[in-house]
Enzyme design. Structure first.
Site, PDB file in Angstrom:
ATOM      1  N   GLU A  48       0.913  -1.137  -0.101  1.00  0.00           N
ATOM      2  CA  GLU A  48      -0.013   0.071  -0.027  1.00  0.00           C
ATOM      3  C   GLU A  48       0.975   1.395  -0.019  1.00  0.00           C
ATOM      4  OE1 GLU A  48      -4.199  -0.963   2.038  1.00  0.00           O
ATOM      5  OE2 GLU A  48      -2.557  -1.602   3.241  1.00  0.00           O
ATOM      6  N   GLU A 105      -3.734 -10.019   3.299  1.00  0.00           N
ATOM      7  CA  GLU A 105      -4.594  -9.553   4.699  1.00  0.00           C
ATOM      8  C   GLU A 105      -5.754 -10.616   4.659  1.00  0.00           C
ATOM      9  OE1 GLU A 105      -2.734  -5.566   3.482  1.00  0.00           O
ATOM     10  OE2 GLU A 105      -3.612  -7.188   2.451  1.00  0.00           O
TER      11      GLU A 105
END
Length: 482
Positions: free
Chosen positions: A110, A130
């Site tokens: 990210e 995730e």
């Protein structure tokens, strides 16, 4: 003499007109509060210093950034948040380049997607795992990945949780360029200087327009139906799809706020707590005192005693791990049944199109069966999987004691019988250990390694090595009921 300066988790150094920002938070540069703060401070420095014309983000050590600090989950958030750090990078008015030389996972990717340009070295590994912890990317991952890679590939990357290598990332549009070698700073500086020479613009991922929203939403509907079927009862996969739908339908800031709200819901879910607990538990159980004391014994050939459901399942696990396996059964009829039990697993995979007949034939070439214990005199490791009866098992181990070569590991798959008594039926209790598989053994991940009092350390180390080769999660247990 003052005290030595404290090492910073994020260091900055000016190389010509380029501010090199190095994340240095061993072992994997996890995004703890000090790193997030360091990134925000570094971006402020780049913004205000007229000598800085571009910024290069690199990781020290083996990784770029291997993810968020999962020890912080479930605790009160300490500012700045990761979305704030990502925004500081993306909003910089000077070009920001991320040079990725190792893992850029989860929050690490990210951060990289918030940079304006991305360079990957051969050993780079990029992913958003995730979902494996019951979460979703919560710092813009569900918004920026679809803009860089396209809706479907990005959503599949997040739903699968598996990372991609540098070449695949270039092809997917996740990185702009590949560089050779291992020196991220040198490669990154060369790329940043080249961009400056071309007067390359600041290129914010958030500004990329998603092409053909109607087609994108149609693709997401298909993925949603597949995911609902595949991940029954799991909370975060469908939330990931909802976040990508928001990326298509809402303005960036609104969709980002939606993503954060879904992320917080996932963090609060008991599934996330359970999956994170399992993540740490898996790492904990792999640490064995014996592994420090002794190296595993070498083993390439395995014998399985018994061809019932359990024996066949263990046989398939051993064959899949590349071992040669001999199955022992009491008569020709039982031998035929045992082979059929093994073949049934592979025939099922062929029927589903997940295996070819040639691949099955190649695996079965490593399988033999016999009614004579003398045929396993030279095997390295034996796993007994016969009927749960102490006298039957003792008889088997007396036979193994008679025929097996010195140094062979003798294991029992008993779920509750006294392994000490089984070991004492032999002249070599130091070689006897419990390997308790769970049915169906070729599918269930758990393997209990039951450690009796007289077993030698290298046999325990061998059992853990076998678990690793069979891709099982080993759990060390003592001899006790259940």
């Amino acid at each position: 003499m003052g005290a030595a300066p404290q090492a910073l988790a994020v260091n900055t150094a000016l190389h010509g007109a380029i501010l090199v920002v190095t994340i240095d938070n061993p072992p994997v540069n996890a995004l703890g509060q000090v790193v997030r703060q360091g990134l925000v401070t570094a971006m402020q420095q780049a913004e205000t210093d007229a000598a800085v014309r571009a910024v290069l983000l690199v990781g020290a050590g083996k990784a770029f950034i291997a993810g968020a600090d999962i020890r912080e989950f479930g605790k009160p958030p300490v500012p700045p948040s990761l979305p704030e750090a990502c925004a500081a990078i993306e909003n910089c008015s000077k070009p920001v380049v991320a040079a990725i030389h190792g893992a850029a996972l989860g929050g690490g990717l990210e951060v990289a997607m918030s940079a304006h340009y991305r360079l990957a070295l051969p050993a780079a590994s990029l992913g958003l795992p995730e979902v494996l912890l019951g979460l979703l990317p919560g710092s813009g991952g569900t918004q920026r990945a679809p803009r860089l890679m396209g809706i479907k590939p990005a959503t599949e990357l997040m739903l699968g949780g598996k990372p991609m290598n540098a070449k695949a990332a270039l092809k997917a549009g996740l990185v702009d360029r590949l560089a050779e070698g291992t020196d991220a700073v040198a490669a990154g500086l060369a790329y940043a200087n080249e961009l400056l020479a071309q007067n390359a613009p600041v290129r914010r991922t958030r500004d990329i327009v998603i092409a053909d929203p109607a087609a994108a939403l149609a693709e997401l509907e298909v993925l949603k139906a597949e995911t609902a079927k595949k991940s029954r009862g799991l909370f975060s996969p469908l939330k990931i799809i909802e976040c990508v739908q928001a990326a298509v339908q809402k303005p960036f800031d609104e969709a980002l706020a939606f993503e954060r709200a879904q992320f917080i819901e996932c963090v609060a879910s008991p599934q996330r707590a359970g999956l994170v607990h399992a993540f740490f538990a898996e790492r904990e159980v792999a640490k064995v005192p014996e592994a420090k004391l002794a190296a595993p014994r070498a083993f390439s050939t395995i014998a399985i005693i018994g061809g019932g459901t359990m024996g066949a399942g263990i046989t398939v696990s051993a064959l899949d791990a590349g071992f040669s396996v001999t199955m022992i059964e009491r008569d020709a009829e039982s031998i035929a049944r045992g082979r059929k039990n093994v073949e049934k697993v592979y025939d099922g995979l062929i029927a589903k199109g997940r295996m070819t007949a040639e691949a099955k034939a190649a695996i079965m070439a490593r399988y033999t069966s016999s009614t004579s214990y003398d045929d396993i005199a030279q095997v390295d490791l034996v796993i007994e999987a016969v009927f749960e009866d102490l006298e039957v098992k003792k008889a088997v181990f007396r036979e193994l004691d008679r025929v097996c070569k010195p140094g062979a590991v003798l294991a029992t798959n008993t779920s509750y019988l006294d392994i000490e008594a089984i070991a004492d039926a032999t002249q070599r209790p130091q070689d006897v250990i419990g390997l308790h598989f769970f049915s169906p053994a070729n599918i269930m991940k758990l393997l209990e390694i039951v450690v009796p009092s007289k077993v030698s350390a290298d046999v325990v180390a061998t059992a853990f090595e076998l678990a690793k080769k069979m891709k099982k999660v080993p759990v060390r247990a003592g001899v006790c009921d259940g």
